[in-house]
Design a protein around this motif. Structure first.
Motif, PDB file in Angstrom:
ATOM      1  N   THR A 133       0.845  -1.202   0.000  1.00 31.23           N
ATOM      2  CA  THR A 133       0.000   0.000   0.000  1.00 31.23           C
ATOM      3  C   THR A 133       0.879   1.251   0.000  1.00 31.23           C
ATOM      4  N   MET A 134       1.907   1.256   0.831  1.00 31.08           N
ATOM      5  CA  MET A 134       2.824   2.392   0.889  1.00 31.08           C
ATOM      6  C   MET A 134       3.509   2.598  -0.464  1.00 31.08           C
ATOM      7  N   PHE A 135       4.001   1.523  -1.077  1.00 30.14           N
ATOM      8  CA  PHE A 135       4.655   1.637  -2.388  1.00 30.14           C
ATOM      9  C   PHE A 135       3.685   2.163  -3.450  1.00 30.14           C
ATOM     10  N   ASP A 136       2.440   1.669  -3.426  1.00 27.82           N
ATOM     11  CA  ASP A 136       1.441   2.133  -4.397  1.00 27.82           C
ATOM     12  C   ASP A 136       1.251   3.641  -4.286  1.00 27.82           C
ATOM     13  N   GLN A 137       1.068   4.132  -3.070  1.00 27.39           N
ATOM     14  CA  GLN A 137       0.873   5.565  -2.871  1.00 27.39           C
ATOM     15  C   GLN A 137       2.115   6.350  -3.289  1.00 27.39           C
ATOM     16  N   LEU A 138       3.274   5.890  -2.898  1.00 29.59           N
ATOM     17  CA  LEU A 138       4.522   6.577  -3.212  1.00 29.59           C
ATOM     18  C   LEU A 138       4.751   6.651  -4.722  1.00 29.59           C
ATOM     19  N   GLU A 139       4.538   5.567  -5.411  1.00 28.17           N
ATOM     20  CA  GLU A 139       4.760   5.535  -6.860  1.00 28.17           C
ATOM     21  C   GLU A 139       3.776   6.434  -7.597  1.00 28.17           C
ATOM     22  N   ARG A 140       2.522   6.473  -7.148  1.00 29.63           N
ATOM     23  CA  ARG A 140       1.546   7.365  -7.792  1.00 29.63           C
ATOM     24  C   ARG A 140       1.974   8.824  -7.657  1.00 29.63           C
ATOM     25  N   TRP A 141       2.381   9.213  -6.449  1.00 24.71           N
ATOM     26  CA  TRP A 141       2.809  10.594  -6.229  1.00 24.71           C
ATOM     27  C   TRP A 141       4.112  10.903  -6.969  1.00 24.71           C
ATOM     28  N   ALA A 142       5.043   9.967  -6.971  1.00 26.85           N
ATOM     29  CA  ALA A 142       6.313  10.198  -7.670  1.00 26.85           C
ATOM     30  C   ALA A 142       6.061  10.391  -9.168  1.00 26.85           C
ATOM     31  N   ALA A 143       5.170   9.597  -9.734  1.00 21.24           N
ATOM     32  CA  ALA A 143       4.839   9.714 -11.157  1.00 21.24           C
ATOM     33  C   ALA A 143       4.122  11.042 -11.439  1.00 21.24           C
ATOM     34  N   ALA A 144       3.210  11.424 -10.564  1.00 15.75           N
ATOM     35  CA  ALA A 144       2.465  12.673 -10.767  1.00 15.75           C
ATOM     36  C   ALA A 144       3.368  13.896 -10.687  1.00 15.75           C
ATOM     37  N   LEU A 145       4.381  13.842  -9.833  1.00 15.18           N
ATOM     38  CA  LEU A 145       5.263  14.986  -9.634  1.00 15.18           C
ATOM     39  C   LEU A 145       6.393  15.087 -10.663  1.00 15.18           C
ATOM     40  N   LYS A 146       6.711  13.995 -11.314  1.00 11.76           N
ATOM     41  CA  LYS A 146       7.842  13.983 -12.238  1.00 11.76           C
ATOM     42  C   LYS A 146       7.764  15.062 -13.317  1.00 11.76           C
ATOM     43  N   PRO A 147       6.601  15.312 -13.933  1.00  8.98           N
ATOM     44  CA  PRO A 147       6.531  16.367 -14.955  1.00  8.98           C
ATOM     45  C   PRO A 147       6.855  17.765 -14.416  1.00  8.98           C
ATOM     46  N   LEU A 148       6.669  17.988 -13.131  1.00  8.31           N
ATOM     47  CA  LEU A 148       6.991  19.295 -12.547  1.00  8.31           C
ATOM     48  C   LEU A 148       8.474  19.595 -12.590  1.00  8.31           C
ATOM     49  N   ARG A 149       9.276  18.542 -12.648  1.00  8.95           N
ATOM     50  CA  ARG A 149      10.734  18.707 -12.649  1.00  8.95           C
ATOM     51  C   ARG A 149      11.302  18.765 -14.070  1.00  8.95           C
ATOM     52  N   GLY A 150      10.425  18.779 -15.066  1.00 13.40           N
ATOM     53  CA  GLY A 150      10.875  18.907 -16.453  1.00 13.40           C
ATOM     54  C   GLY A 150      11.264  17.586 -17.030  1.00 13.40           C
TER      55      GLY A 150
END
Length: 186
Positions: free
Chosen positions: A169-186
Motif C-alpha cells: 500500500t505504501m509503495f502504491d501511494q509513493l509511486e503514484r505521487w512520484a509519477a504525478a510529480l515527475k513532470p513538474l521537474r521537467g
C-alpha cells in the motif's frame, strides 16, 4: 514516462543498528515492482555536521562531499526514509543529511518507515514537517515496527505478516505521487 527510481534511505549509522535489517526487508518487499528501488545507506555517505556556509536553498554547494550527496539524491524520483526513533525524533545523522540539500528534494514523493520502542511514529511525525518544508509530498501510508513486538530480543527483525501488505500500500501511494510529480521537474 520513464521508469521511476526510488531511494530507500537508511537513516542510522549507529553500531549494531537495527535499521539495516528493516531497510533490507523494505527492499525485499519492493522486489518485482516496475519501479526501481535502491538502498542509500548513510554509512556510505559520511557527511560532517552541516559545513556549507551558504544556505542549501541557494544551491551553491562548496564542498565535494555535498556535491556528491546532491548528485546522489537528485537522481531519484522519490524516497523511503527508514528512521529509528531517538528521543522522540529522527536520528541526527538523517536530519543532517536532509539539511545539506534543498532543490534536490523538491517536487518529489516520500514515504516513511519507522522503528523504535513504540514503532518510530514520533520520528515519522517530525520527518513529515521537514518534508513539507522541502516540498516533498509525503504519503499517508507508513510502516512502523516496535522493538518490543517485531524484534526478537530487541535485535533480530521479525516483522508481522500483516506488514507485507502494508508495504505494498505504501509503495502504491509513493509511486503514484512520484509519477504525478515527475513532470513538474521537467
Amino acid at each position: 514516462m520513464s521508469e521511476l527510481k526510488i531511494a530507500i534511505i537508511l537513516g542510522s549509522t549507529r553500531p549494531g543498528r537495527n535499521g539495516k535489517a528493516v531497510a533490507d526487508w523494505v527492499i525485499d518487499q519492493a522486489a518485482g515492482r516496475s519501479t526501481t528501488y535502491e538502498l542509500v545507506d548513510l554509512l556510505d555517505h559520511p557527511l560532517p555536521l552541516l559545513d556549507e556556509a551558504i544556505p542549501p536553498s541557494a544551491g551553491m554547494y562548496q564542498n565535494e562531499h555535498t556535491k556528491k550527496w546532491a548528485e546522489t539524491i537528485a537522481s531519484y524520483d522519490g524516497y523511503v526514509f527508514v528512521t529509528p526513533e531517538y528521543n522522540h525524533s529522527t536520528s541526527g545523522v538523517l536530519k543532517n543529511a536532509i539539511d545539506y540539500l534543498y532543490k534536490e528534494w523538491n517536487d518529489k514523493a516520500a514515504a516513511f518507515v519507522g522503528y523504535g520502542g513504540i514503532g518510530g511514529g514520533r520520528a515519522i511525525e517530525h520527518l513529515r514537517g521537514i518534508a513539507s518544508e522541502l516540498q516533498l509530498a509525503h504519503v499517508r501510508a507508513t510502516l512502523t515496527f516496535s522493538l518490543i513486538t517485531e524484534f526478537e530480543n530487541f535485535t533480530t527483525f521479525t516483522p508481522g505478516s500483516h506488514q507485507a501488505q502494508a508495504a505494498q500500500t505504501m509503495f502504491d501511494q509513493l509511486e503514484r505521487w512520484a509519477a504525478a510529480l515527475k513532470p513538474l521537474r521537467g
